[in-house]
Design a protein around this motif. Structure first.
Motif, PDB file in Angstrom:
ATOM      1  N   LEU A 102       0.437  11.780 -36.515  1.00 55.86           N
ATOM      2  CA  LEU A 102       0.830  10.541 -35.843  1.00 55.86           C
ATOM      3  C   LEU A 102      -0.344   9.578 -35.756  1.00 55.86           C
ATOM      4  N   THR A 103      -0.041   8.297 -35.873  1.00 58.77           N
ATOM      5  CA  THR A 103      -1.005   7.242 -35.581  1.00 58.77           C
ATOM      6  C   THR A 103      -0.380   6.305 -34.549  1.00 58.77           C
ATOM      7  N   VAL A 104      -1.174   5.370 -34.064  1.00 64.18           N
ATOM      8  CA  VAL A 104      -0.679   4.388 -33.102  1.00 64.18           C
ATOM      9  C   VAL A 104      -0.737   3.002 -33.730  1.00 64.18           C
ATOM     10  N   ARG A 105       0.368   2.271 -33.660  1.00 65.13           N
ATOM     11  CA  ARG A 105       0.400   0.892 -34.157  1.00 65.13           C
ATOM     12  C   ARG A 105       0.110  -0.061 -33.011  1.00 65.13           C
ATOM     13  N   GLY A 106      -0.819  -0.984 -33.225  1.00 68.59           N
ATOM     14  CA  GLY A 106      -1.094  -2.027 -32.248  1.00 68.59           C
ATOM     15  C   GLY A 106      -0.009  -3.090 -32.273  1.00 68.59           C
ATOM     16  N   ALA A 107       0.158  -3.804 -31.165  1.00 68.08           N
ATOM     17  CA  ALA A 107       1.234  -4.796 -31.051  1.00 68.08           C
ATOM     18  C   ALA A 107       1.112  -5.912 -32.085  1.00 68.08           C
ATOM     19  N   ARG A 260      -7.014   5.531 -26.180  1.00 67.45           N
ATOM     20  CA  ARG A 260      -8.035   5.315 -27.198  1.00 67.45           C
ATOM     21  C   ARG A 260      -7.699   4.138 -28.102  1.00 67.45           C
ATOM     22  N   ALA A 261      -6.431   3.742 -28.134  1.00 74.81           N
ATOM     23  CA  ALA A 261      -5.985   2.676 -29.040  1.00 74.81           C
ATOM     24  C   ALA A 261      -6.014   1.324 -28.330  1.00 74.81           C
ATOM     25  N   LYS A 262      -6.172   0.263 -29.095  1.00 78.99           N
ATOM     26  CA  LYS A 262      -6.206  -1.092 -28.543  1.00 78.99           C
ATOM     27  C   LYS A 262      -4.820  -1.719 -28.647  1.00 78.99           C
ATOM     28  N   ASP A 263      -4.299  -2.208 -27.514  1.00 81.66           N
ATOM     29  CA  ASP A 263      -3.036  -2.938 -27.522  1.00 81.66           C
ATOM     30  C   ASP A 263      -1.925  -2.113 -28.176  1.00 81.66           C
TER      31      ASP A 263
END
Length: 281
Positions: A102-107, A260-263
């Motif tokens: 998994l990764t995190v998508r920023g807005a 840890r992720a931005k936005d």
């Protein structure tokens, strides 16, 4: 009465299964500590996250402390933990034993979509670096049309200052500009390439025979949730399935999980090698 007895029996079975299930161990960084349940002083979001995982995975969830991300990666590879946040540098030495999920998508970011870099068939370029000093067409100013393709190029040694960019209204138009000779190459998302180059008639099996792909790739993830390669597929799929809707179903848990992720906007499934520079077929 029989239905009640049956329900009780099912509940007992599931309780027994949960009791026998091996704990799920999450590697965290900051200080070395043995794997253990959350303490009573855990923050609300942290408690929400661990409780959600425990409930959905039907097993205890433990927190395992490591001094840094490289130590967490090594612990994961040794089988001391089951999941950790890793960056590319920490992932590289343990790539054979672990995989991203998994990764995190920023807005303000696009998905980690595939990008196609192509030239006219007569062009001798064989990789992105060969396009240095040339003109490259992009399909619009959206993240998917510009920022993501430029990231893919930069990761391969071609930063924006090393070429002349021509930004068209969309990827289809950018490909048309390449065909017309008004740019030397294009870097467009794979959906645009597919729209233009898919076969629509057996009489024209390759509509883009006049063009040639020199690179197809996704941008490398800056960080990813990583698990051991030997965990059961069913557990891996559960982890992906419970994280993806977390921003909607459990906002407090999501806020903690993505500190840890931005936005952060949402979790997204990731390919096993999301943390390395990989090409796609």
């Amino acid at each position: 009465m029989r239905l009640a007895a049956l329900a009780l029996a099912v509940a007992v079975v599931f309780t027994a299964v949960g009791a026998r299930a091996e704990p799920f161990r999450i590697a965290v960084t900051g200080a070395k500590a043995a794997c253990a349940p959350l303490g009573g002083d855990a923050a609300v979001g942290e408690r929400a996250y661990y409780d959600l995982l425990s409930k959905r995975l039907a097993r205890p969830v433990l927190k395992c402390g490591y001094a840094g991300v490289a130590d967490a990666a090594a612990g994961l590879a040794r089988g001391e933990a089951d999941m950790a946040w890793l960056d590319p540098a920490a992932f590289a030495p343990v790539r054979a034993q672990t995989r991203a999920i998994l990764t995190v998508r920023g807005a303000r970011e696009s998905n980690r979509i595939a990008v196609v870099v192509a030239v006219r068939a007569a062009n001798t370029a064989r990789d992105a670096v060969a396009l240095k000093g040339l003109s490259i067409g992009f399909g619009g100013r959206s993240p998917a049309g510009l920022a993501t393709p430029q990231t893919v190029l930069a990761e391969r040694g071609l930063p924006p200052a090393s070429y002349s960019a021509k930004i068209d209204v969309d990827g289809d138009q950018a490909i048309a500009e390449l065909r017309a000779g008004r740019v030397d190459a294009v870097a467009v998302h794979a959906a645009a390439w597919q729209r233009v180059c898919r076969m629509v008639s057996p009489k024209v099996p390759n509509p883009c025979a006049d063009l040639r792909i020199v690179l197809k790739a996704r941008p490398r993830a800056a960080e990813a949730l990583v698990v051991r390669r030997d965990i059961p597929d069913e557990l891996r799929y559960r982890l992906i399935g419970l994280h993806m809707p977390m921003h909607l179903e459990a906002p407090a848990a999501f806020a903690f999980a993505t500190l840890r992720a931005k936005d952060a906007a949402e979790f997204q499934p990731a390919e096993a090698d999301a943390l390395i520079l990989a090409t796609l077929k």
